[in-house]
Design an enzyme around this catalytic site. Structure first.
Site, PDB file in Angstrom:
ATOM      1  CG  ASP A  40      -2.083   0.944   1.100  1.00  0.00           C
ATOM      2  OD1 ASP A  40      -1.897   2.085   0.661  1.00  0.00           O
ATOM      3  OD2 ASP A  40      -3.205   0.523   1.424  1.00  0.00           O
ATOM      4  CB  SER A  91      -6.210   2.406   0.102  1.00  0.00           C
ATOM      5  OG  SER A  91      -4.857   2.756   0.308  1.00  0.00           O
ATOM      6  CG  ASP A 142      -7.246   0.380   6.172  1.00  0.00           C
ATOM      7  OD1 ASP A 142      -7.884   1.358   6.588  1.00  0.00           O
ATOM      8  OD2 ASP A 142      -6.109   0.472   5.688  1.00  0.00           O
ATOM      9  CB  THR A 144      -6.034  -2.453   0.666  1.00  0.00           C
ATOM     10  OG1 THR A 144      -5.515  -1.162   0.333  1.00  0.00           O
ATOM     11  CG2 THR A 144      -5.507  -3.470  -0.325  1.00  0.00           C
ATOM     12  NE  ARG A 155     -10.265   4.750   3.085  1.00  0.00           N
ATOM     13  CZ  ARG A 155      -8.962   4.838   2.820  1.00  0.00           C
ATOM     14  NH1 ARG A 155      -8.545   5.567   1.803  1.00  0.00           N
ATOM     15  NH2 ARG A 155      -8.092   4.201   3.572  1.00  0.00           N
ATOM     16  CD  GLU A 327      -3.301  -3.274   2.668  1.00  0.00           C
ATOM     17  OE1 GLU A 327      -3.393  -2.086   2.294  1.00  0.00           O
ATOM     18  OE2 GLU A 327      -4.050  -3.785   3.529  1.00  0.00           O
ATOM     19  CG  ASP A 332      -0.898   4.738   2.337  1.00  0.00           C
ATOM     20  OD1 ASP A 332      -0.497   5.603   1.542  1.00  0.00           O
ATOM     21  OD2 ASP A 332      -1.998   4.812   2.920  1.00  0.00           O
ATOM     22  CE  LYS A 333      -3.465   1.483   7.673  1.00  0.00           C
ATOM     23  NZ  LYS A 333      -4.412   2.435   7.067  1.00  0.00           N
ATOM     24  CG  HIS A 336      -1.133   8.721   4.763  1.00  0.00           C
ATOM     25  ND1 HIS A 336      -1.563   9.772   3.983  1.00  0.00           N
ATOM     26  CD2 HIS A 336      -1.700   7.608   4.221  1.00  0.00           C
ATOM     27  CE1 HIS A 336      -2.355   9.330   3.024  1.00  0.00           C
ATOM     28  NE2 HIS A 336      -2.450   8.011   3.145  1.00  0.00           N
ATOM     29  CG  ASP A 374      -2.972   0.936  -2.590  1.00  0.00           C
ATOM     30  OD1 ASP A 374      -1.760   1.227  -2.546  1.00  0.00           O
ATOM     31  OD2 ASP A 374      -3.704   1.002  -1.572  1.00  0.00           O
ATOM     32  CG  HIS A 375      -2.234   4.900  -3.341  1.00  0.00           C
ATOM     33  ND1 HIS A 375      -1.294   5.432  -2.495  1.00  0.00           N
ATOM     34  CD2 HIS A 375      -3.152   4.305  -2.546  1.00  0.00           C
ATOM     35  CE1 HIS A 375      -1.623   5.182  -1.238  1.00  0.00           C
ATOM     36  NE2 HIS A 375      -2.757   4.485  -1.238  1.00  0.00           N
ATOM     37  CG  HIS A 428      -2.530   8.645  -1.489  1.00  0.00           C
ATOM     38  ND1 HIS A 428      -3.780   8.081  -1.579  1.00  0.00           N
ATOM     39  CD2 HIS A 428      -2.048   8.241  -0.288  1.00  0.00           C
ATOM     40  CE1 HIS A 428      -4.047   7.372  -0.500  1.00  0.00           C
ATOM     41  NE2 HIS A 428      -3.008   7.474   0.316  1.00  0.00           N
TER      42      HIS A 428
END
Length: 463
Positions: A40, A91, A142, A144, A155, A327, A332-333, A336, A374-375, A428
């Site tokens: 992610d 996501s 979450d 994903t 989401r 995953e 990602d987290k 962020h 995913d991104h 992102h």
């Protein structure tokens, strides 16, 4: 005895067949198993930062050595104008693109603009008799993992207590409640999906009420068990989980704790201004990442979870095999959060999990394995010469909003920056992401195409 031309051709073909290993022979057939691994937020910049920190110069991460490679276009769609691109996805939209092969708007899970549900590859695999599983380091609700297990407008509607508008600018999910004829919250749908195995975080949600207006209906944990799902919590609960029947393993209250933290627990920081008149800043001193002391010693890493999930799904799978999504969510987290060490540690853990899956795929010879994201995210390695004596002050105008200097494994100096936000979450980015693949069907992962094409490749190769 001399062979004629046809005889010689037949002999050559027989010799070639005899030279093939059982795995190579199996690889000529359609795959029995499909494993999709999603890092992610794992854009090219994130891969480059992890590689630079951990490896000697020019040495790739393991996932970069897979034989098939493609560049995936990542875009969401506008909700009101779905033929128009929303050029930076999340996501939910990215997860739905990979899971169901449909471009959707930011926030939607397993649905497209207008509200129609779209079947996921996990659901299609289950319908064809494959065993199915999901492993994540995020809460199982979450975006994903939810994209493979649920269908809902937004989401953030993870439990019945959170079906309203999460923030004023985003819609809620009141129409998705079971009492309104919908499929229910994401947690309820994770249970209802009937996957053989779902592993991740989110134990704190299990005690929430099934119906916030009527406590007598019990909790979400009660709901899962009433549906015949073995709900277990913590690493010990997972280790003792029954081999048979659907298992929902919630390893931690929220996100599974990160592998690493920054030196002294530091994240990327705003530059320290030493001279307000010129904007001169203090040059950061490189230091190494550290193990996260808040991660429980008995918490299995993602490679271990991957091996355990494969082992469980492979049992009794039969000739139809299994589908598994794994995953690495906290890449990602951490990004962020502007946490370079957290991001790097999670990406390296994901890379080890990829190696575990590849080892299995090579042994079996009948497994299509695809690794992608995913991104992309906002982590950037920026020039380390900024740490040197440039003969002039280093100012706030020379660096991103937040920076952290790291000492790499080979002894180099690495400056990491986050520049998409001065305060709060980093964002992102709209960059392409890579897809790496191995196994039967992997040759379709080549060139550049929309990320929805990953679903098409997997669907084509369902047994």
């Amino acid at each position: 005895m001399r062979l004629n031309k046809n005889g010689r051709r037949l002999a050559a073909a027989l010799l070639a067949a005899c030279a093939l290993t059982p795995a190579a022979l199996a690889a000529t057939k359609a795959p029995a198993n499909i494993i999709l691994m999603i890092g992610d937020g794992m854009g090219g910049a994130e891969i480059a930062a992890a590689r630079a920190y951990a490896n000697k110069q020019g040495v790739p991460l393991f996932l970069e050595t897979l034989p098939h490679l493609a560049s995936l276009i990542v875009q969401a769609a506008e909700e009101g104008r779905p033929t128009i691109g929303d050029y930076v996805g999340d996501s939910a939209s990215g997860g739905t693109a990979l899971a169901a092969g449909k471009r959707t708007s930011v926030g939607r899970i397993g649905t497209v603009p207008g509200g129609a549900s779209v079947p996921s590859i996990l659901e299609l695999a289950k319908a064809r008799g494959l065993r199915t599983g999901v492993v994540t380091t995020a809460p199982v609700t979450d975006a994903t993992p939810a994209s493979f297990l649920a269908h809902i407008r937004m989401r953030f509607c993870e439990t019945p207590s959170r079906m309203g508008a999460f923030i004023p600018s985003l819609p809620g999910c009141e129409g998705d409640r079971k009492s309104a004829g919908g499929k229910g919250s994401i947690f309820e749908q994770v249970v209802d999906a009937g996957a053989d195995l779902v592993v991740g975080g989110g134990a704190a949600m299990a005690g929430q009420p099934l119906d916030p207006a009527d406590a007598s209906k019990g909790t979400l944990a009660d709901y899962a068990r009433a549906k015949g799902v073995s709900l277990v919590t913590g690493p010990a609960g997972w280790a003792a989980a029954p081999e048979k029947g659907p298992v929902l393993a919630l390893l931690s209250d929220k996100v599974v704790p990160l592998e690493w933290q920054g030196p002294g627990g530091r994240k990327a920081e705003k530059p320290k201004v030493t001279d307000p008149s010129t904007g001169a800043i203090e040059k950061p001193v490189p230091a190494a990442c550290e193990a996260n002391p808040k991660r429980p010693a008995d918490m299995p890493d993602l490679a271990t979870l991957t091996r355990q999930a494969i082992g469980r799904l492979q049992k009794d799978a039969g000739p139809k095999g299994f589908f598994l999504m794994v995953e690495g969510a906290a890449i990602d987290k951490a990004a962020h959060d502007g946490d370079p060490c957290g991001m790097i540690g999670e990406l390296l853990a994901f890379d080890r999990a990829v190696q575990t899956a590849v080892d299995f795929a090579k042994r079996q010879g009948n497994t299509l394995l695809i690794v992608t994201a995913d991104h992309a995210q906002s982590t950037q390695a920026i020039p380390s010469y900024l740490l040197a004596d440039l003969g002039r002050p280093l100012t706030v105008g020379h660096v991103p909003h937040r920076i952290l200097a790291l000492r790499t494994a080979e002894g180099g100096s690495m400056l990491v920056g986050h520049g998409t936000s001065a305060d709060g979450d980093q964002y992102h980015t709209g960059a392409n992401v890579s897809a790496f693949a191995i196994g039967p069907g992997a040759d379709a992962v080549t060139g550049s195409f929309d990320q929805t094409g990953i679903f098409d490749i997997m669907r084509k190769h369902l047994p």
